[in-house]
Scaffold this motif. Structure first.
Motif, PDB file in Angstrom:
ATOM      1  N   LEU A 159       0.864  -1.187   0.000  1.00  0.00           N
ATOM      2  CA  LEU A 159       0.000   0.000   0.000  1.00  0.00           C
ATOM      3  C   LEU A 159       0.898   1.233   0.000  1.00  0.00           C
ATOM      4  O   LEU A 159       1.670   1.455   0.940  1.00  0.00           O
ATOM      5  CB  LEU A 159      -0.903  -0.010   1.230  1.00  0.00           C
ATOM      6  CG  LEU A 159      -2.039   1.012   1.250  1.00  0.00           C
ATOM      7  CD1 LEU A 159      -3.034   0.719   0.127  1.00  0.00           C
ATOM      8  CD2 LEU A 159      -2.754   0.984   2.597  1.00  0.00           C
ATOM      9  N   VAL A 160       0.799   2.027  -1.062  1.00  0.00           N
ATOM     10  CA  VAL A 160       1.613   3.232  -1.202  1.00  0.00           C
ATOM     11  C   VAL A 160       0.925   4.386  -0.483  1.00  0.00           C
ATOM     12  O   VAL A 160      -0.299   4.553  -0.580  1.00  0.00           O
ATOM     13  CB  VAL A 160       1.802   3.580  -2.693  1.00  0.00           C
ATOM     14  CG1 VAL A 160       2.633   4.847  -2.852  1.00  0.00           C
ATOM     15  CG2 VAL A 160       2.457   2.415  -3.430  1.00  0.00           C
ATOM     16  N   ALA A 161       1.697   5.172   0.253  1.00  0.00           N
ATOM     17  CA  ALA A 161       1.132   6.340   0.927  1.00  0.00           C
ATOM     18  C   ALA A 161       0.551   7.296  -0.106  1.00  0.00           C
ATOM     19  O   ALA A 161       1.158   7.534  -1.155  1.00  0.00           O
ATOM     20  CB  ALA A 161       2.211   7.045   1.750  1.00  0.00           C
ATOM     21  N   PRO A 162      -0.630   7.846   0.146  1.00  0.00           N
ATOM     22  CA  PRO A 162      -1.239   8.749  -0.841  1.00  0.00           C
ATOM     23  C   PRO A 162      -0.429  10.032  -0.979  1.00  0.00           C
ATOM     24  O   PRO A 162       0.193  10.495  -0.025  1.00  0.00           O
ATOM     25  CB  PRO A 162      -2.624   9.030  -0.242  1.00  0.00           C
ATOM     26  CG  PRO A 162      -2.459   8.808   1.227  1.00  0.00           C
ATOM     27  CD  PRO A 162      -1.458   7.701   1.359  1.00  0.00           C
ATOM     28  N   PRO A 163      -0.424  10.620  -2.168  1.00  0.00           N
ATOM     29  CA  PRO A 163       0.302  11.888  -2.341  1.00  0.00           C
ATOM     30  C   PRO A 163      -0.340  12.991  -1.520  1.00  0.00           C
ATOM     31  O   PRO A 163      -1.541  12.981  -1.251  1.00  0.00           O
ATOM     32  CB  PRO A 163       0.175  12.165  -3.848  1.00  0.00           C
ATOM     33  CG  PRO A 163      -1.006  11.381  -4.291  1.00  0.00           C
ATOM     34  CD  PRO A 163      -1.069  10.173  -3.415  1.00  0.00           C
ATOM     35  N   ARG A 164       0.466  13.916  -1.102  1.00  0.00           N
ATOM     36  CA  ARG A 164      -0.033  15.012  -0.274  1.00  0.00           C
ATOM     37  C   ARG A 164      -0.951  15.930  -1.076  1.00  0.00           C
ATOM     38  O   ARG A 164      -0.706  16.187  -2.256  1.00  0.00           O
ATOM     39  CB  ARG A 164       1.132  15.818   0.295  1.00  0.00           C
ATOM     40  CG  ARG A 164       2.019  15.000   1.225  1.00  0.00           C
ATOM     41  CD  ARG A 164       3.039  15.856   1.926  1.00  0.00           C
ATOM     42  NE  ARG A 164       3.838  15.060   2.837  1.00  0.00           N
ATOM     43  CZ  ARG A 164       3.432  14.659   4.037  1.00  0.00           C
ATOM     44  NH1 ARG A 164       2.221  14.984   4.449  1.00  0.00           N
ATOM     45  NH2 ARG A 164       4.204  13.925   4.821  1.00  0.00           N
ATOM     46  N   HIS A 217       3.711  -3.407   7.933  1.00  0.00           N
ATOM     47  CA  HIS A 217       5.171  -3.522   7.895  1.00  0.00           C
ATOM     48  C   HIS A 217       5.716  -2.509   6.905  1.00  0.00           C
ATOM     49  O   HIS A 217       5.357  -2.539   5.718  1.00  0.00           O
ATOM     50  CB  HIS A 217       5.589  -4.939   7.481  1.00  0.00           C
ATOM     51  CG  HIS A 217       5.072  -6.021   8.377  1.00  0.00           C
ATOM     52  ND1 HIS A 217       5.757  -6.465   9.474  1.00  0.00           N
ATOM     53  CD2 HIS A 217       3.914  -6.724   8.344  1.00  0.00           C
ATOM     54  CE1 HIS A 217       5.062  -7.414  10.076  1.00  0.00           C
ATOM     55  NE2 HIS A 217       3.925  -7.590   9.412  1.00  0.00           N
ATOM     56  N   ALA A 218       6.553  -1.603   7.360  1.00  0.00           N
ATOM     57  CA  ALA A 218       7.184  -0.649   6.448  1.00  0.00           C
ATOM     58  C   ALA A 218       8.117  -1.390   5.500  1.00  0.00           C
ATOM     59  O   ALA A 218       8.819  -2.327   5.903  1.00  0.00           O
ATOM     60  CB  ALA A 218       7.962   0.392   7.239  1.00  0.00           C
ATOM     61  N   ASP A 227       7.453  13.496   7.160  1.00  0.00           N
ATOM     62  CA  ASP A 227       6.907  13.349   8.509  1.00  0.00           C
ATOM     63  C   ASP A 227       7.346  12.060   9.189  1.00  0.00           C
ATOM     64  O   ASP A 227       6.923  11.760  10.299  1.00  0.00           O
ATOM     65  CB  ASP A 227       5.381  13.436   8.483  1.00  0.00           C
ATOM     66  CG  ASP A 227       4.750  12.318   7.657  1.00  0.00           C
ATOM     67  OD1 ASP A 227       5.493  11.442   7.152  1.00  0.00           O
ATOM     68  OD2 ASP A 227       3.507  12.332   7.518  1.00  0.00           O
ATOM     69  N   GLY A 228       8.188  11.272   8.522  1.00  0.00           N
ATOM     70  CA  GLY A 228       8.706  10.037   9.098  1.00  0.00           C
ATOM     71  C   GLY A 228       7.894   8.803   8.777  1.00  0.00           C
ATOM     72  O   GLY A 228       8.312   7.687   9.095  1.00  0.00           O
ATOM     73  N   SER A 229       6.745   8.953   8.154  1.00  0.00           N
ATOM     74  CA  SER A 229       5.909   7.800   7.822  1.00  0.00           C
ATOM     75  C   SER A 229       6.469   7.078   6.601  1.00  0.00           C
ATOM     76  O   SER A 229       7.088   7.697   5.727  1.00  0.00           O
ATOM     77  CB  SER A 229       4.475   8.242   7.565  1.00  0.00           C
ATOM     78  OG  SER A 229       4.421   9.129   6.464  1.00  0.00           O
ATOM     79  N   PRO A 230       6.279   5.764   6.516  1.00  0.00           N
ATOM     80  CA  PRO A 230       6.805   5.012   5.359  1.00  0.00           C
ATOM     81  C   PRO A 230       6.132   5.426   4.057  1.00  0.00           C
ATOM     82  O   PRO A 230       4.939   5.722   4.021  1.00  0.00           O
ATOM     83  CB  PRO A 230       6.467   3.556   5.703  1.00  0.00           C
ATOM     84  CG  PRO A 230       6.177   3.541   7.172  1.00  0.00           C
ATOM     85  CD  PRO A 230       5.619   4.891   7.500  1.00  0.00           C
TER      86      PRO A 230
END
Length: 241
Positions: A159-164, A217-218, A227-230
């Motif tokens: 799961l990719v972090a969503p773009p800001r 799991h990162a 912000d430090g999130s994976p």
């Protein structure tokens, strides 16, 4: 975005105006030369993470497409690997690919909403397919995955972090989804593919409702955001037992 071996603009337009199944049947011969194929870097990172979680006996690649994720399962499963997809064209390409080293591999044509298996698998993976399911379909989809897993089995997907908000990536995905919604409002049959509809909060809630215990799991290969999130996580949903 596309290599010279990829589809032409006309071919993409014909695909986009078809049903999901027919569209992928048409795209299948050139699918691996498009940005829609899951990158090898993601496949390798998921395999590395699953090696630390496994080993597993039997594995299922859900919505396997041309079979890129089958190699991940072949690297972490000991007995057998199955790929399932509802596009006959994609499965034809998957069967033509060279078999990865490891356990026997087979392919089955079926809809993920009605899987033709019992509780036969220890691991189910999926790569890049969830945009084809509307949010209201998640409970049924996750129930199907749960039904084919043995006690203690795992359902895993990146799961990719969503773009800001406000970033280029944000506007690109928003624009794509908007175009698809307009297309589906004006044209039949619909082509369901929305990048922003698969939201982690909804996913985590529906996985829990389906009886899974969710772990995150990162994937360190992709680093972290400011912000430090994976940037990329592996979701591992486990059944009881």
């Amino acid at each position: 975005m596309f290599s010279p071996e990829g589809p032409s603009l006309r071919e993409l337009a014909v695909q986009a105006l078809s049903s999901v199944e027919r569209g992928y049947d048409l795209l299948a011969p050139k699918f691996d030369h498009t940005p829609f194929r899951t990158p090898d870097e993601v496949l390798d990172a998921v395999e590395s993470a699953l090696r630390r979680t496994g080993p597993f006996d039997a594995g299922l690649d859900l919505c396997c497409g041309t079979g890129a994720g089958v190699g991940v399962l072949a690297g972490v499963c000991r007995e057998r690997v199955v790929g399932v997809d509802f596009s006959a064209g994609m499965l034809d390409v998957a069967r033509e690919r060279g078999r990865p080293a490891g356990p026997p591999v087979s392919f089955v044509r079926a809809d993920a909403r009605a899987l033709p298996f019992g509780d036969a698998f220890d691991l189910v993976v999926s790569f890049g397919a969830f945009g084809h399911f509307l949010p209201r379909e998640l409970p049924g989809l996750f129930a199907q995955v749960r039904s084919v897993l043995r006690p203690g089995g795992c359902f895993a997907f990146p799961l990719v972090a969503p773009p800001r908000p406000g970033s280029l990536g944000y506007w690109m995905l928003l624009g794509f989804d908007t175009v698809m919604r307009v297309r589906n409002a004006l044209w039949r049959p619909p082509f369901v593919m929305y990048y922003r509809a698969f939201r982690f909060g909804d996913v985590q809630r529906e996985l829990a409702r389906a009886g899974f215990r969710v772990e995150l799991h990162a994937l360190p290969e992709f680093g972290r955001r400011r912000d430090g999130s994976p940037r990329v996580r592996l979701v591992v949903a486990r059944t009881p037992g």
